[in-house]
Design a protein around this motif. Structure first.
Motif: not given
Ligand code: DAH
Length: 347
Positions: A228-257
């Motif tokens: 939840g913290d992650l998504q909150g921060m990334l939401d702030v980031f995308v709104k600032r960089v791509f515009g206020e109306e944008t929002h994020t979606r998380l999709r399952p993936s894989f990274f070893p770390f």
């Protein structure tokens, strides 16, 4: 013996010559030359003195006086001529150098920050506003920091995800800024909140990949950190960089770390999510990889995973720049073609 009257004739003919000649003098340089030709020792007035020896003794004083009068007259004459010329020249110069301060100023082209640097600075600005510090790692890493400590030991299949430039069996050009996470966690007690921008290298080369590119790693380690913290921060980031109306979606993936790992999509800022060719009719654009720091990675750095948890993300700066400025070939970011760069200038 020379007749004084004849000599006076000569004197007055020199005076006439000066007056006549002066009509042809058009600048102060010419006046200077003419003056020299009359008034220098060997000049025409000086030369008159050579008649002195032919003058009767009683008349010598008179003759000398007459020549001197001519000399004084010539000095004044040339003096005032010189002054006239200089005044004229000065006025001409004023005229030539006149500046019309009401004219619009010429536009001088100035340099600008490269789009990759602009995006990098913008991201630093956004995240430092959320309390992130900057940590700059090194571009040459040993295998441990780039892979093993990030839960990617030798022969781990995930190493194939990145085509690595090995400098030696031990050292690599870092393939990801994730290596910075390990350095920071080894050296700093939680709470940790860092951002690590820098160049990374992979043997990869096509329209969307370049052997050298730039990433920005983010790492937060503290008690009770969640997705939840992650998504909150990334939401702030995308709104600032791509515009206020944008929002994020998380999709399952894989990274070893990270576990769990996610891909983060941003709602398409071209069509607002309705679907268009820009987002390949999905309404979403993938912007970065992220996740909750794998327990093993925390352990590798001496951090107790039962007490602390962390979130991490890795952003490709060129990818953000390409999305933001509508560039479809990453090469355009590295060719320094001014026709392209001028179009994507924010300033
Ligand atoms: N290092 C990954 C890459 O280069 C990006 C990444 C994914 C970084 C997930 C992260 C993460 O910190 O949590 O593809």
């Amino acid at each position: 013996m020379a007749n004084l009257d004849e000599l006076r004739e000569k004197i007055s003919s020199v005076r006439d010559a000066i007056q006549k000649e002066s009509a042809n003098l058009t600048d102060s340089r010419m006046v200077y030359e003419a003056r020299k030709s009359y008034l220098d020792k060997s000049g025409r007035i000086g030369q008159l003195m050579k008649y002195m020896k032919d003058v009767e003794p009683a008349q010598k004083a008179e003759f000398g006086k007459n020549v001197n009068e001519l000399k004084t007259w010539a000095m004044e004459y040339f003096g005032s001529l010189d002054e006239k010329m200089r005044t004229r020249e000065l006025l001409a110069r004023y005229d030539m150098e006149k500046i019309d301060i009401t004219m619009p100023a010429l536009r001088r082209p100035v340099g600008n920050l490269h789009p990759v640097t602009q995006v990098r600075n913008e991201l630093i600005d956004v995240f430092s506003g959320m309390g992130f510090d900057i940590y700059e790692g090194s571009e040459v890493e040993n295998d441990y920091y780039n892979f093993t400590a990030l839960n990617t030991p030798k022969d781990h299949p995930a190493r194939d995800m990145q085509d690595t430039f090995y400098l030696s069996p031990e050292f690599v050009l870092r393939t990801q800024t994730s290596s910075a996470q390990i350095h920071v966690m080894e050296n700093q007690e939680p709470p940790i909140k860092i951002l690590s921008p820098g160049k990374v290298f992979r043997s990869d080369d096509d329209a969307t990949h370049s052997p050298m590119f730039t990433q920005m790693e983010g790492l937060v380690v503290d008690k009770g950190i969640t997705l939840g913290d992650l998504q909150g921060m990334l939401d702030v980031f995308v709104k600032r960089v791509f515009g206020e109306e944008t929002h994020t979606r998380l999709r399952p993936s894989f990274f070893p770390f990270t576990e769990p790992s996610v891909e983060v999509d941003v709602s398409c800022f071209e069509c607002g999510g309705a679907g268009c060719s820009f987002c390949k009719h999905t309404g979403w654009i993938e912007v970065l990889g992220a996740g909750i720091v794998n327990r093993k990675v925390l352990e590798n750095c001496g951090i107790d995973p039962d007490v602390y948890s962390g979130l991490a993300f890795g952003i490709g700066i060129e990818r953000v720049a390409m999305l933001k400025y509508g560039i479809n070939n990453i090469k355009q970011l590295f060719e320094s073609d001014l026709r392209v760069l001028n179009q994507i200038n924010d300033n």
